[in-house]
Enzyme design. Structure first.
Site, mmCIF file in Angstrom:
data_model
loop_
_atom_site.group_PDB
_atom_site.id
_atom_site.type_symbol
_atom_site.label_atom_id
_atom_site.label_comp_id
_atom_site.label_asym_id
_atom_site.label_seq_id
_atom_site.Cartn_x
_atom_site.Cartn_y
_atom_site.Cartn_z
ATOM 1 N N PHE A 37 0.810 -1.220 0.000
ATOM 2 C CA PHE A 37 0.000 0.000 0.000
ATOM 3 C C PHE A 37 0.846 1.275 0.000
ATOM 4 O O PHE A 37 0.351 2.355 -0.269
ATOM 5 C CB PHE A 37 -0.943 0.020 1.208
ATOM 6 C CG PHE A 37 -1.966 -1.089 1.181
ATOM 7 C CD1 PHE A 37 -2.568 -1.468 -0.009
ATOM 8 C CD2 PHE A 37 -2.329 -1.754 2.348
ATOM 9 C CE1 PHE A 37 -3.519 -2.486 -0.047
ATOM 10 C CE2 PHE A 37 -3.266 -2.775 2.325
ATOM 11 C CZ PHE A 37 -3.862 -3.143 1.118
ATOM 12 N N HIS A 75 -23.478 2.304 12.212
ATOM 13 C CA HIS A 75 -24.786 1.772 11.811
ATOM 14 C C HIS A 75 -25.905 2.221 12.759
ATOM 15 O O HIS A 75 -26.955 2.679 12.331
ATOM 16 C CB HIS A 75 -24.774 0.239 11.796
ATOM 17 C CG HIS A 75 -23.709 -0.350 10.921
ATOM 18 N ND1 HIS A 75 -23.223 0.301 9.820
ATOM 19 C CD2 HIS A 75 -23.051 -1.538 10.968
ATOM 20 C CE1 HIS A 75 -22.300 -0.456 9.239
ATOM 21 N NE2 HIS A 75 -22.173 -1.572 9.924
HETATM 22 C C1 BG6 Z 1 -20.300 -4.557 9.464
HETATM 23 C C2 BG6 Z 1 -19.545 -4.938 10.699
HETATM 24 O O1 BG6 Z 1 -20.163 -3.201 9.207
HETATM 25 O O2 BG6 Z 1 -21.664 -4.862 9.640
HETATM 26 C C3 BG6 Z 1 -19.755 -6.400 11.029
HETATM 27 O O3 BG6 Z 1 -18.173 -4.687 10.495
HETATM 28 C C4 BG6 Z 1 -21.218 -6.726 11.084
HETATM 29 O O4 BG6 Z 1 -19.129 -6.734 12.247
HETATM 30 C C5 BG6 Z 1 -21.918 -6.233 9.834
HETATM 31 O O5 BG6 Z 1 -21.348 -8.135 11.190
HETATM 32 C C6 BG6 Z 1 -23.410 -6.395 9.930
HETATM 33 O O6 BG6 Z 1 -23.938 -6.114 8.675
HETATM 34 P P1 BG6 Z 1 -25.308 -6.744 8.216
HETATM 35 O O7 BG6 Z 1 -25.580 -6.108 6.911
HETATM 36 O O8 BG6 Z 1 -25.121 -8.215 8.161
HETATM 37 O O9 BG6 Z 1 -26.274 -6.343 9.282
#
Ligand code: BG6
Length: 513
Positions: free
Chosen positions: A105, A264
């Site tokens: 990188f 999230h």
């Molecule tokens: C990711 C995380 O952003 O989201 C993971 O790094 C997690 O740890 C995942 O499992 C969950 O995503 P989804 O779409 O399966 O709810």
């Protein structure tokens, strides 16, 4: 496409202009590329959503030939794509547009060679010099990759170039805390204009998450109820039954707060709590989301003790299968203090939400996978229909983000017959059965949005910064006070008992998913 046209306003995907381009994936041999990015690009291609002149380059440090890389992607697509098995006749042509580039990188030579490869691809596949660089690498590599791309002429100066573009998708977490996020932003903005930065939070690409805006602002009946006068509490759950898989190194650095909560869950909270935006432009929506984050009451020492619970899973059982504890997982310190569960209570100190608690709960190795936002309404006046002196259940609007995507409303209903007991029942809308299809993967949507230049569903710098501002004091507190009783919940349970106690002290309980 104009930045003012929100994707939700369009009648169909085909209404957007798609320039020819090459997508370069950094970290092309990693977990995310195999599970999500390769299937997403494949499905976009198969559905005719990629530009006719398109190529994809995998950039990684391992030795590999183009053929080996293509074969690996094929295996991954076969395993992880939402459409299976792979469409061989499509793949046979498509794989000729896929290339592998080996480099460190930080090696200028590697980037020079990449520039040369991209030139050849432009000549052969008419990709016209447009580039998406997808950084699916450990966060510590973000600054160096961006610096090297810029130094080696791979990032266009937005003030000079008008007919060619370069955009960079940066995976989360963006920074490690408030100060490092600021530093990262300062570093990358030396080389990139904000319009070239796409901070990905794949939750925003989920159909059900986008539907939160439609649900709230395209239906007149909810708005008058959507406030402290009618809502008793909001619960946001992101539960996963999986553990950390092969991501021990990553998780030891990040933990659940940085991996899931800071991005999230805070995105879900912002969308549920935001005011109606003045338009559906990227700027207007993101302005309102930031205001929510700015209104979150700072966590105090008292909150750290009573309104935050962190957990780490020990050995247990998921679906009858014995599973390891976090500390036994590969690449995890046997004395690790990293959290795999977090429950916390937040308040949004603005007019709409005054006094309404927002309970957030997320964790790995919980009994099942389920992401849900539940709006719990106030009790009906208990004058008429008391049952043995017991109040009726409150109405609950549950928005299931995944799986079994849908929206359910819990209401009380008379059970048929003369004795008239009251029973809560569910009005349930399910995407799958109503629309006859499961929604496309979030990554498909987001990669496509980036190619078409729409950043609405990506996080803006100030959103990320605000979110860190709320959670960094908690991280600092944890650093000073490592948890001595880890592990404190068994895999396959709903987290530590303290999480139940935390909400019970407010006379509430977690929803059963
Ligand atoms: C990711 C995380 O952003 O989201 C993971 O790094 C997690 O740890 C995942 O499992 C969950 O995503 P989804 O779409 O399966 O709810």
């Amino acid at each position: 496409m104009s930045m003012d046209n929100h994707p939700l306003e369009e009648t169909g995907r085909s209404t957007r202009n798609i320039d020819p381009c090459t997508v370069v994936i950094f970290g092309a041999t990693g977990d995310l590329t195999g599970r999500k990015l390769a299937p997403a690009i494949y499905n976009l291609g198969r559905e005719g959503l990629l530009p006719a002149n398109f190529a994809c380059v995998g950039f990684a440090r391992r030795e590999k030939t183009n053929e080996q890389f293509r074969e690996e992607l094929k295996t991954n697509i076969n395993e992880h794509s939402r459409t299976k098995p792979i469409d061989d006749s499509f793949w046979k042509n498509f794989e000729n547009q896929v290339f592998y580039h080996r480099s460190e990188f930080d090696s200028d030579e590697g980037y020079q060679a990449l520039a040369e490869l991209l030139k050849q691809i432009d000549a052969k596949h008419a990709t016209r010099g447009n580039r998406v660089f997808y950084l699916s690498v450990q966060p510590k590599f973000f600054p160096i990759i961006i610096e090297k791309l810029a130094k080696n002429g791979l990032i266009y100066d937005t003030h000079k170039t008008t007919d060619q573009w370069s955009r960079v998708i940066i995976e989360k977490p963006f920074g490690h805390n408030a100060s490092s996020a600021k530093e990262l932003q300062a570093n990358i903005s030396k080389h990139l204009d904000e319009s070239q930065i796409y901070r990905i939070d794949h939750y925003l690409g989920k159909e059900t998450v986008q539907n939160l805006l439609v649900f709230r602002f395209a239906n007149a009946i909810f708005e008058s109820l959507w406030n402290y006068k009618h809502i008793n509490q909001v619960q946001i759950t992101v539960a996963e039954d999986i553990g950390i898989g092969t991501r021990g190194h990553f998780f030891e650095e990040e933990g659940l707060l940085r991996d899931v909560v800071q991005n999230h869950m805070m995105q879900l909270l912002s969308l549920v709590a935001m005011e109606p935006p003045v338009s559906l432009s990227a700027g207007a929506i993101r302005d309102e989301k930031v205001k929510v984050l700015q209104s979150i009451r700072p966590l105090t020492e008292e909150d750290f003790k009573s309104n935050v619970v962190r957990g780490q899973y020990g050995p247990g059982f998921i679906n009858g299968q014995k599973t390891l504890g976090y500390r036994e997982e590969k690449d995890v310190d046997p004395k690790s203090n990293i959290e795999t569960f977090l429950a916390l209570r937040l308040f949004i100190d603005n007019w709409r939400w005054a006094g309404v608690p927002f309970y957030l709960r997320g964790g790995k190795r919980l009994p099942k996978r389920g992401t849900e936002i539940a709006i719990v309404f106030n009790d009906a006046p208990g004058v008429l229909f008391k049952q043995n002196g017991r109040k009726n259940d409150p109405n609950v609007l549950a928005m299931r983000i995944q799986p079994d995507e849908g929206i359910a409303m819990k209401i009380n209903c008379k059970v048929p017959g003369p004795s008239s007991p009251i029973q809560p029942v569910k009005m349930d809308f399910r995407y799958g059965s109503y629309f006859g299809q499961s929604p496309p993967e979030a990554y498909e949507r987001l990669i496509w949005d980036c190619i078409t230049g729409d950043s609405t569903l990506f996080a803006r710098a100030d959103e990320v910064e605000q979110s860190w501002k709320i959670l960094t004091p908690l991280l600092d507190h944890w650093e000073k006070n490592p948890k001595s009783e880890f592990p404190n919940y068994a895999a396959g349970t709903w987290g530590p008992a303290a999480a139940d106690e935390m909400i019970a002290k407010d006379n509430r309980s977690w929803r059963i998913l």
